[in-house]
Design a protein around this motif. Structure first.
Motif, PDB file in Angstrom:
ATOM      1  N   HIS A   9     114.699 -52.806 -27.725  1.00 59.69           N
ATOM      2  CA  HIS A   9     114.749 -53.965 -28.612  1.00 59.69           C
ATOM      3  C   HIS A   9     115.618 -53.658 -29.829  1.00 59.69           C
ATOM      4  N   VAL A  38     115.750 -53.997 -33.535  1.00 53.83           N
ATOM      5  CA  VAL A  38     114.621 -54.156 -34.455  1.00 53.83           C
ATOM      6  C   VAL A  38     115.086 -54.294 -35.897  1.00 53.83           C
ATOM      7  N   VAL A  93     107.143 -54.406 -32.286  1.00 51.95           N
ATOM      8  CA  VAL A  93     107.585 -53.307 -31.431  1.00 51.95           C
ATOM      9  C   VAL A  93     106.654 -52.098 -31.577  1.00 51.95           C
ATOM     10  N   LYS A 133     106.517 -50.573 -27.821  1.00 50.77           N
ATOM     11  CA  LYS A 133     107.809 -50.770 -27.165  1.00 50.77           C
ATOM     12  C   LYS A 133     108.816 -49.735 -27.682  1.00 50.77           C
ATOM     13  N   GLY A 175     112.502 -49.362 -29.558  1.00 51.10           N
ATOM     14  CA  GLY A 175     113.330 -50.182 -30.432  1.00 51.10           C
ATOM     15  C   GLY A 175     114.393 -49.374 -31.155  1.00 51.10           C
TER      16      GLY A 175
END
Length: 304
Positions: free
Chosen positions: A85, A87, A95, A100, A102
Motif C-alpha cells: 500500500h 501510505v 495499514v 498490511k 505499506g
C-alpha cells in the motif's frame, strides 16, 4: 509509541548515543522507480549516508509493524512486491491495524521519523498543490505534514508536475520555511530553477543545522524544506520538460487518473517520454540529497 515500531539495531544504537540518523522513505522504492533501479538506488543512497558519517533509516511497514530501518532482504521485498500500500497520514492507522504492508510517503515517513526521534529526512521531491488545484482541491498531505511535524525534509524542491507557485504559497501560509541550499532559486525536481525564489539561502550544513535547532528550540512546530537543486550534470531542459509534463497531464486527465495514483503514473510517463532521462535525473538528485542531508544530520547531532 514504540509498541508500533521495530527499530533496527544500528538505528537504535545511534539514537541512544545521539549520533546522526537520516530517515528515508519507501514509496520511492515501491511506487517511484521500476525494479531493479529502485532497490539499487535505495542501497546506494544508504551507503552515501554512511560514508558521510550518519546512519540511514529507511522506513516502511511490514505486517503492520512500522520498521525504522530495513534489512537488505526487506529492501529487496519492497522493490518487487505488488501488494504494498502507498501510505500517507490517512492510511497509516489502517495499514498498521490490519497488519498490511505499506510504503511510506513523505508525510507518513515524517510521522514515523518523529515517533522514532529522527529529525532529518531525505527524499527526492515533496508533493504539493496539483495543477488546477483551485478546482480539484488536490493538495498533497506532504504540505500539511510539513506544517505540523518537526522533521526537516531535504529534497530537490517539489515535483515539477505540480503547481509550484501555489505550493510555495501554501507553505508560506502555514509557516513552513523554505531554505535554498547554495541556491536563491526553488528547484523544480528535474530542473534547477522553477522561476520562484526561496525564503532563505544557506550555504553550509552547519548553518542549516543551527537554523533547525533554533526553530525548534523556540517552540515553533513544524518542519522545514531544504531545497537542494539537482546537480547541473543531470539537470534537464526546463522548457522541454514543461512540454512533456503538459502531455503527461493531458493523458492522465483523459484516463481519469487522479489522487494517489497520479504521481506514479506521471513519473512513469515522464520516463517513457524522455527515453529514460527523467529516471536517471531522479536517481541522481536522490543521491545528491542523501549526501547533503547526511551532512546536515551530522552538523545537527554535533550541536546537540
Amino acid at each position: 509509541m514504540h509498541d508500533f515500531l521495530d527499530i533496527h539495531s544500528d538505528v537504535a544504537a545511534a539514537l541512544r548515543a545521539g549520533r546522526p540518523v537520516v530517515a528515508l522513505e519507501s514509496t520511492i522504492i515501491s511506487h517511484g522507480m521500476p525494479y531493479p533501479q529502485n532497490v539499487q538506488t535505495a542501497r546506494e543512497v544508504e551507503n552515501i549516508i554512511r560514508e558521510q558519517g550518519a546512519v540511514p533509516a529507511t522506513i516502511g511497514i511490514i505486517d503492520g509493524r512500522i520498521k525504522i530501518g530495513l534489512t537488505d532482504e526487506e529492501l529487496e521485498s519492497f522493490g518487487q512486491a505488488s501488494n504494498v500500500h502507498k501510505v500517507s497520514r490517512r492510511d497509516l492507522p489502517y495499514v498498521v491495524a490490519a497488519k498490511k504492508n505499506g510504503a511510506t510517503t513523505v508525510a507518513a515517513t515524517m510521522i514515523c521519523a518523529q515517533l522514532a526521534g529522527i529529525k532529518v529526512f531525505v527524499t527526492g521531491g515533496i508533493g504539493g498543490v496539483h495543477r488546477e488545484g483551485e478546482l480539484t482541491m488536490d493538495i498533497s498531505a506532504d504540505l500539511t505534514e510539513l506544517a505540523q511535524t518537526d522533521v526537516a525534509v531535504i529534497c530537490a524542491g517539489a515535483k515539477s508536475i505540480l503547481d509550484l507557485g501555489r505550493t510555495l504559497e501554501y507553505l508560506e501560509t502555514h509557516g513552513v520555511p523554505v531554505i535554498g541550499y547554495q541556491s536563491d532559486d526553488f528547484p523544480a525536481f528535474y530542473t534547477r530553477s522553477s522561476g520562484h525564489g526561496v525564503d532563505y539561502r544557506l550555504d553550509a550544513p552547519e548553518e542549516i543545522a543551527r537554523f533547525l535547532h533554533t526553530k525548534w528550540a523556540l517552540g515553533l512546530k513544524g518542519g522545514a524544506v531544504v531545497a537542494n537543486p539537482v546537480p547541473e550534470t543531470h539537470a534537464l531542459d526546463a522548457q522541454a520538460m514543461e512540454s512533456h509534463i503538459d502531455n503527461a497531464l493531458a493523458e492522465a486527465k483523459a484516463q481519469g487518473i487522479k489522487g494517489k495514483d497520479a504521481t506514479p503514473f506521471l513519473l512513469a510517463k515522464m520516463k517513457e517520454i524522455t527515453g529514460g532521462q527523467s529516471l536517471d535525473t531522479n536517481i541522481a538528485l536522490v543521491k545528491h540529497n542523501a549526501h547533503v542531508g547526511a551532512q546536515i544530520a551530522v552538523a545537527y547531532a554535533n550541536l546537540k
